[in-house]
Write an enzyme that holds these catalytic residues in place. Structure first.
Site, PDB file in Angstrom:
ATOM      1  N   TRP A 102       0.827  -1.223   0.000  1.00 17.71           N
ATOM      2  CA  TRP A 102       0.000   0.000   0.000  1.00 17.71           C
ATOM      3  C   TRP A 102       0.852   1.260   0.000  1.00 17.71           C
ATOM      4  O   TRP A 102       0.533   2.220  -0.710  1.00 17.71           O
ATOM      5  CB  TRP A 102      -0.992  -0.016   1.160  1.00 17.71           C
ATOM      6  CG  TRP A 102      -2.054  -1.052   0.925  1.00 17.71           C
ATOM      7  CD1 TRP A 102      -2.271  -2.183   1.650  1.00 17.71           C
ATOM      8  CD2 TRP A 102      -3.009  -1.093  -0.154  1.00 17.71           C
ATOM      9  NE1 TRP A 102      -3.293  -2.910   1.099  1.00 17.71           N
ATOM     10  CE2 TRP A 102      -3.773  -2.272  -0.004  1.00 17.71           C
ATOM     11  CE3 TRP A 102      -3.294  -0.254  -1.220  1.00 17.71           C
ATOM     12  CZ2 TRP A 102      -4.796  -2.631  -0.880  1.00 17.71           C
ATOM     13  CZ3 TRP A 102      -4.309  -0.599  -2.105  1.00 17.71           C
ATOM     14  CH2 TRP A 102      -5.048  -1.778  -1.929  1.00 17.71           C
ATOM     15  N   ASP A 172      -2.154   6.865   5.861  1.00 17.17           N
ATOM     16  CA  ASP A 172      -3.191   6.007   5.297  1.00 17.17           C
ATOM     17  C   ASP A 172      -3.580   5.023   6.397  1.00 17.17           C
ATOM     18  O   ASP A 172      -2.836   4.095   6.709  1.00 17.17           O
ATOM     19  CB  ASP A 172      -2.636   5.274   4.068  1.00 17.17           C
ATOM     20  CG  ASP A 172      -3.623   4.263   3.491  1.00 17.17           C
ATOM     21  OD1 ASP A 172      -4.717   4.098   4.066  1.00 17.17           O
ATOM     22  OD2 ASP A 172      -3.291   3.656   2.451  1.00 17.17           O
ATOM     23  N   LYS A 196     -12.815  -1.509   5.593  1.00 18.99           N
ATOM     24  CA  LYS A 196     -12.058  -2.424   6.439  1.00 18.99           C
ATOM     25  C   LYS A 196     -12.618  -2.389   7.866  1.00 18.99           C
ATOM     26  O   LYS A 196     -12.988  -3.396   8.405  1.00 18.99           O
ATOM     27  CB  LYS A 196     -10.574  -2.048   6.455  1.00 18.99           C
ATOM     28  CG  LYS A 196      -9.967  -1.740   5.081  1.00 18.99           C
ATOM     29  CD  LYS A 196      -9.762  -2.950   4.219  1.00 18.99           C
ATOM     30  CE  LYS A 196      -9.442  -2.672   2.757  1.00 18.99           C
ATOM     31  NZ  LYS A 196      -8.279  -1.871   2.466  1.00 18.99           N
TER      32      LYS A 196
HETATM   33  C1  LIG Z   1      -7.683  -1.372   1.099  1.00 15.93           C
HETATM   34  C2  LIG Z   1      -6.615  -0.351   1.246  1.00 15.93           C
HETATM   35  C3  LIG Z   1      -6.463   0.701   0.309  1.00 15.93           C
HETATM   36  C4  LIG Z   1      -7.266   0.801  -0.957  1.00 15.93           C
HETATM   37  O1  LIG Z   1      -8.571   1.113  -0.768  1.00 15.93           O
HETATM   38  P1  LIG Z   1      -9.582   1.206  -2.001  1.00 15.93           P
HETATM   39  O2  LIG Z   1     -10.835   1.575  -1.312  1.00 15.93           O
HETATM   40  O3  LIG Z   1      -9.641  -0.130  -2.674  1.00 15.93           O
HETATM   41  O4  LIG Z   1      -9.104   2.264  -2.915  1.00 15.93           O
HETATM   42  C5  LIG Z   1      -5.468   1.629   0.549  1.00 15.93           C
HETATM   43  N1  LIG Z   1      -4.652   1.540   1.621  1.00 15.93           N
HETATM   44  C6  LIG Z   1      -4.770   0.538   2.520  1.00 15.93           C
HETATM   45  C7  LIG Z   1      -3.846   0.499   3.690  1.00 15.93           C
HETATM   46  C8  LIG Z   1      -5.751  -0.431   2.357  1.00 15.93           C
HETATM   47  O5  LIG Z   1      -5.861  -1.428   3.250  1.00 15.93           O
END
Ligand SMILES: *Cc1c(COP(=O)(O)O)cnc(C)c1O
Length: 360
Positions: A102, A172, A196
């Site tokens: 990521w 993030d 998540k």
């Molecule tokens: C799932 C995830 C993303 C991507 O998210 P999307 O909604 O598919 O764009 C980005 N960063 C992390 C840490 C993630 O777990």
């Protein structure tokens, strides 16, 4: 009805009581005569739902008054572009800590909009560590420092908030938000997709310090300009209304459980149980360095990968689903977000012990 223990990395399990309330309110939300899905985002019913969701989130994370909370669309990956477009603010480059898939995606996307300095990388350990803070080569003129608080695929997590001085820290937190208290004042910006640890896919949360607004690149789409979104209370364009409603119910559920401190205690207990099982035998192996292990996404291998398929089939037969690891890492991954009850982890560990007995 029978519900499984869903270890999916995302979209992921939601608290059952939240789903039940949503079902009860599906056709007629609190006497309005309509579903939340059918409401105008500018009508009084939905405005109330959105305001309450924001207030609850602010309360849960103790968001200081000089931060805006934005409800956006596009997910974590869109933020990889939206963040540099908004946050470079006339500066040449930003610093990144490369901790895995990521962070890597954030780095690649940011290169489209400005300079990128990879200030530290865990590549040499095959992304099983977080580079220690004293190894970071930060640029004092960087627009911001980007970290990924929890690498959902590799299963590494920051268990500290890095001090990066005056440069704004951007995180993030897609896969760890609301799983522990955070000192928001230590960050310039926090973002995360909802699917998540918060609610349905389609909602992206942004928490941004007010003084960082106003400097978006001229090419920034208006719907992705934090200043425009903030000035319009996240209603510049139609927000993901139903996802905001469900997120609000999840926030309420977290508060009723005792808030993010309770989520942290529960996460620690769940993770300790599963890692304890992994550490107790050579049959299974956890690849991540102990002090960087994710409480949210536990990656592990079977000692013999020919057993992967029977392991997954046997798990599914017991109602333990979505345990297959991401193809980049292989092996297994159990995601233990807030909505995963301790009983789910106990059932997984019992299964793992039985499987070892019959295949060890
Ligand atoms: C799932 C995830 C993303 C991507 O998210 P999307 O909604 O598919 O764009 C980005 N960063 C992390 C840490 C993630 O777990």
């Amino acid at each position: 009805m029978s519900r499984v223990y869903n270890f999916s990395a995302g979209p992921a399990a939601l608290p059952e009581s939240v789903l039940q309330q949503a079902a009860d309110e599906m056709l007629d939300w609190q006497g309005s005569g309509m579903s939340v899905m059918e409401m105008s985002h500018r009508g009084r019913h939905f405005m109330g739902i959105a305001a309450e969701a924001q207030a609850l989130l602010r309360e849960l994370l103790a968001v200081p008054a000089n931060y805006k909370v934005l409800f956006m669309q596009g997910g974590g990956l869109a933020e990889n572009a939206i963040v540099p477009m908004n946050m470079l603010r006339g500066k040449a480059s930003a610093d990144f800590i490369d901790t895995g898939v990521w962070a890597g995606k954030s780095i690649a996307e940011a290169r489209k909009y400005g300079g990128v300095n990879v200030a530290a990388s865990a590549k040499a350990t095959n992304y099983t560590t977080i580079p220690p803070r004293d190894s970071w080569r930060l640029d004092p003129d960087a627009a911001y420092v980007h970290i990924c608080s929890n690498e959902t695929i590799g299963g590494v997590e920051y268990h500290f908030t890095p001090d990066v001085g005056e440069v704004p820290l951007v995180a993030d937190m897609s896969s760890s938000i609301l799983s522990r208290p955070v000192d928001v004042s230590k960050y310039g910006l926090i973002f995360g997709g909802a699917q998540k640890n918060i609610g349905p896919a389609g909602l992206t949360l942004v928490i941004v310090r007010e003084d960082l607004l106003g400097g978006a690149l001229p090419i920034t789409p208006s719907a992705f300009d934090y200043t425009v979104v903030a000035e319009n209370d996240s209603m510049y364009n139609t927000p993901p209304t139903y996802a905001i409603y469900i997120a609000g119910l999840v926030f309420k559920w977290i508060r009723a459980q005792g808030g993010v401190a309770a989520m942290e205690a529960r996460s620690a207990a769940k993770a300790a149980l599963l890692y304890g099982c992994l550490d107790s035998t050579a049959f299974y192996k956890a690849p991540v360095a102990r002090d960087c292990r994710s409480r949210m996404n536990v990656t592990f291998f079977l000692h013999d990968q020919r057993l992967d398929k029977p392991f997954l089939e046997g798990a599914e037969a017991r109602g333990l689903v979505q345990l297959k690891g991401h193809r980049v890492v292989g092996g297994m991954r159990a995601s233990l977000y807030n909505a995963m009850p301790l009983e789910g982890v106990q059932a997984l560990v019992a299964y793992m012990k039985d499987f070892e007995k019959s295949h060890g």
